[in-house]
Scaffold this motif. Structure first.
Motif, short mmCIF file in Angstrom:
data_model
loop_
_atom_site.label_atom_id
_atom_site.label_comp_id
_atom_site.label_asym_id
_atom_site.label_seq_id
_atom_site.Cartn_x
_atom_site.Cartn_y
_atom_site.Cartn_z
N TYR A 70 1.00 -1.35 0.49
CA TYR A 70 0.39 0.12 0.14
C TYR A 70 0.82 1.42 0.03
O TYR A 70 0.49 2.43 -0.55
CB TYR A 70 -0.73 -0.15 1.36
N GLU A 71 2.24 1.36 0.68
CA GLU A 71 2.81 2.17 0.79
C GLU A 71 3.36 2.72 -0.42
O GLU A 71 3.24 3.91 -1.39
CB GLU A 71 4.17 2.08 1.84
N ASP A 72 4.04 1.39 -1.21
CA ASP A 72 4.06 2.15 -2.57
C ASP A 72 2.81 2.19 -3.36
O ASP A 72 3.62 2.87 -4.46
CB ASP A 72 5.47 0.24 -3.32
N THR B 81 6.99 11.57 -0.98
CA THR B 81 6.80 11.33 0.34
C THR B 81 7.60 9.73 0.16
O THR B 81 7.44 8.88 -0.23
CB THR B 81 5.45 11.06 0.28
N PRO B 82 8.57 10.01 1.42
CA PRO B 82 8.81 8.64 2.07
C PRO B 82 8.48 7.24 2.37
O PRO B 82 6.70 7.76 2.77
CB PRO B 82 10.20 9.05 3.37
N ASN B 83 8.74 6.46 1.95
CA ASN B 83 7.57 5.07 2.75
C ASN B 83 6.98 5.38 4.22
O ASN B 83 5.95 4.59 4.55
CB ASN B 83 7.97 3.93 2.50
N THR C 243 12.06 -2.23 5.66
CA THR C 243 13.25 -2.21 4.81
C THR C 243 13.29 -3.83 4.00
O THR C 243 13.84 -4.57 3.98
CB THR C 243 13.18 -2.53 5.95
N MET C 244 11.61 -4.69 4.14
CA MET C 244 11.97 -5.64 3.69
C MET C 244 12.73 -5.71 2.40
O MET C 244 11.92 -6.95 1.72
CB MET C 244 10.35 -6.12 3.43
N ALA C 245 11.82 -4.45 0.84
CA ALA C 245 12.74 -5.16 -0.10
C ALA C 245 12.96 -3.98 -0.71
O ALA C 245 12.58 -2.41 0.05
CB ALA C 245 11.09 -5.52 -0.83
N LEU D 276 9.66 -6.68 -4.49
CA LEU D 276 8.32 -6.80 -3.77
C LEU D 276 7.70 -7.51 -4.68
O LEU D 276 7.06 -9.10 -4.03
CB LEU D 276 7.75 -5.61 -2.88
N SER D 277 7.60 -7.62 -5.36
CA SER D 277 6.64 -7.99 -7.23
C SER D 277 6.75 -9.71 -7.00
O SER D 277 6.56 -10.39 -7.10
CB SER D 277 6.17 -7.38 -7.91
N ASP D 278 8.98 -9.49 -7.01
CA ASP D 278 9.19 -10.84 -6.98
C ASP D 278 9.07 -12.23 -6.64
O ASP D 278 9.15 -13.39 -6.85
CB ASP D 278 10.85 -10.65 -7.79
#
Length: 368
Positions: free
Chosen positions: A104-106, A116-118, A320-322, A328-330
């Motif tokens: 959702y952030e992306d 805007t930063p994540n 930080t997860m991707a 992220l999609s991969d």
């Protein structure tokens, strides 16, 4: 002791939003890329997997309908095995809430707030998730019930007005264009998404009229896959599979086709606001389960003191997860389905072990 619970109508309304929300926003592109015009068949297969998973979960929960599985699970498996399995379920829910929050952030950053930063989006959204978790599961289901009718109206409006732009000559491809490998790959990708319905076992004691739960869940699955099939079918007729598979957020491109009058160029801000609230409810549900599982494992009387601290961890994990949206999609396409299927099979292990122990106990009492 609880004084109120979740009604059967609330289960139906919640599950329809639960399935529709993140699927239309974050999963439709991958599914169409894998299955093309077979996507409708794959969705139906996913619905069947949800039915099978629901039967397993409800059968297990009905054996101890007024107890939480985190509490009684140690009666089925040895304590350390039970602790490991529940730890896996906790991580699945906790990681799932962070994963959806990052998606959702992306979306917000790419479409509406590019500078805007994540972490800023994560903090705002994470705070609302923590507040909803503190309010409790009954409040969450009531919120979904209130949003349900607005959502249905929005979906119907979108379908009616987009319908004028559909290229119906493409519909023959649903009959003629089939690829077994695409069906297999798409089914493996999407089945874990539908099998998330097994998470209902963690809130089963809150459900009222439990004998009707099976029927309510089946109706919820039926209506959910019907709405998703209509959405995917509209995407394929509107854009075709090749263009759809290259769109980042096809739901946004679809609603931008809607033009009712000159003073309303498009309805995407309104419809995206409704969709965002659905996503918020699903993330809150995953986060609530994670907090509840952890509190029950540590035998805490009140889970609420954990909400804001764990929400901060969720926000940090989401950021930080991707490295980017492509990474992220991969992960979502290649790693997540296997991980999710393994974790979602845990209730089946409890059911099998409980059945074996009951059978052995019965044989020991009546050896003849």
């Amino acid at each position: 002791m609880k004084t109120e619970g979740i009604s059967q109508h609330q289960i139906i309304h919640f599950l329809m939003l639960f399935f529709f929300s993140t699927f239309v926003g974050f999963s439709s592109v991958q599914l169409v890329k894998m299955s093309q015009y077979d996507s409708l068949i794959v969705i139906f297969i996913g619905g069947l997997s949800a039915v099978a998973q629901a039967l397993i979960g409800i059968k297990l929960a009905n054996r101890r309908p007024d107890q939480f599985i985190v509490t009684y699970g140690k009666e089925i498996f040895p304590y350390w095995v039970h602790l490991f399995l529940m730890g896996a379920m906790f991580f699945f829910c906790f990681h799932g809430s962070a994963f959806m929050l990052r998606e959702y952030e992306d979306f917000i950053i790419q479409v509406y707030l590019p500078e805007t930063p994540n972490w800023a989006i994560g903090i705002l959204f994470g705070g609302t998730i923590a507040i909803m978790a503190r309010l409790g599961i009954v409040t969450l289901f009531r919120s979904a019930q209130g949003l349900f009718f607005i959502t249905i109206i929005a979906i119907l409006l979108n379908t009616v007005f987009v319908g004028r732009e559909l290229r119906w000559e493409r519909s023959i491809a649903f009959i003629t264009n089939h690829d077994f490998q695409g069906i297999l790959q798409g089914s493996y990708f999407i089945s874990p998404f539908f099998c998330e319905i097994v998470l209902l076992i963690f809130i089963y004691p809150y459900i009222m009229d439990k004998e009707k739960t099976r029927r309510s869940v089946f109706w919820a699955i039926f209506f959910s896959i019907s709405l998703i099939i209509i959405y995917i079918g509209s995407l394929l007729l509107l854009f075709g599979p090749n263009l759809t598979s290259h769109l980042t957020f096809p739901i946004l491109e679809m609603v931008r086709f809607i033009k009712i009058a000159e003073f309303i160029e498009n309805l995407d801000p309104l419809l995206i606001a409704v969709w965002s609230t659905m996503v918020y409810i699903k993330i809150s549900f995953f986060f609530y389960l994670a907090v509840q599982i952890l509190a029950q494992l540590f035998k805490l009387k009140d889970y609420r003191p954990l909400t804001f601290s764990l929400a901060a961890v969720v926000v940090s994990m989401s950021v930080t997860m991707a490295e980017n949206f492509a990474s992220l999609s991969d992960v979502y396409e290649h790693s997540w389905p296997t991980f999710a299927l393994c974790v979602e099979s845990i209730p089946l292990l409890y059911l099998l072990m409980d059945t074996i122990k009951k059978y052995v106990k019965k044989k020991s009492i009546n050896p003849n």
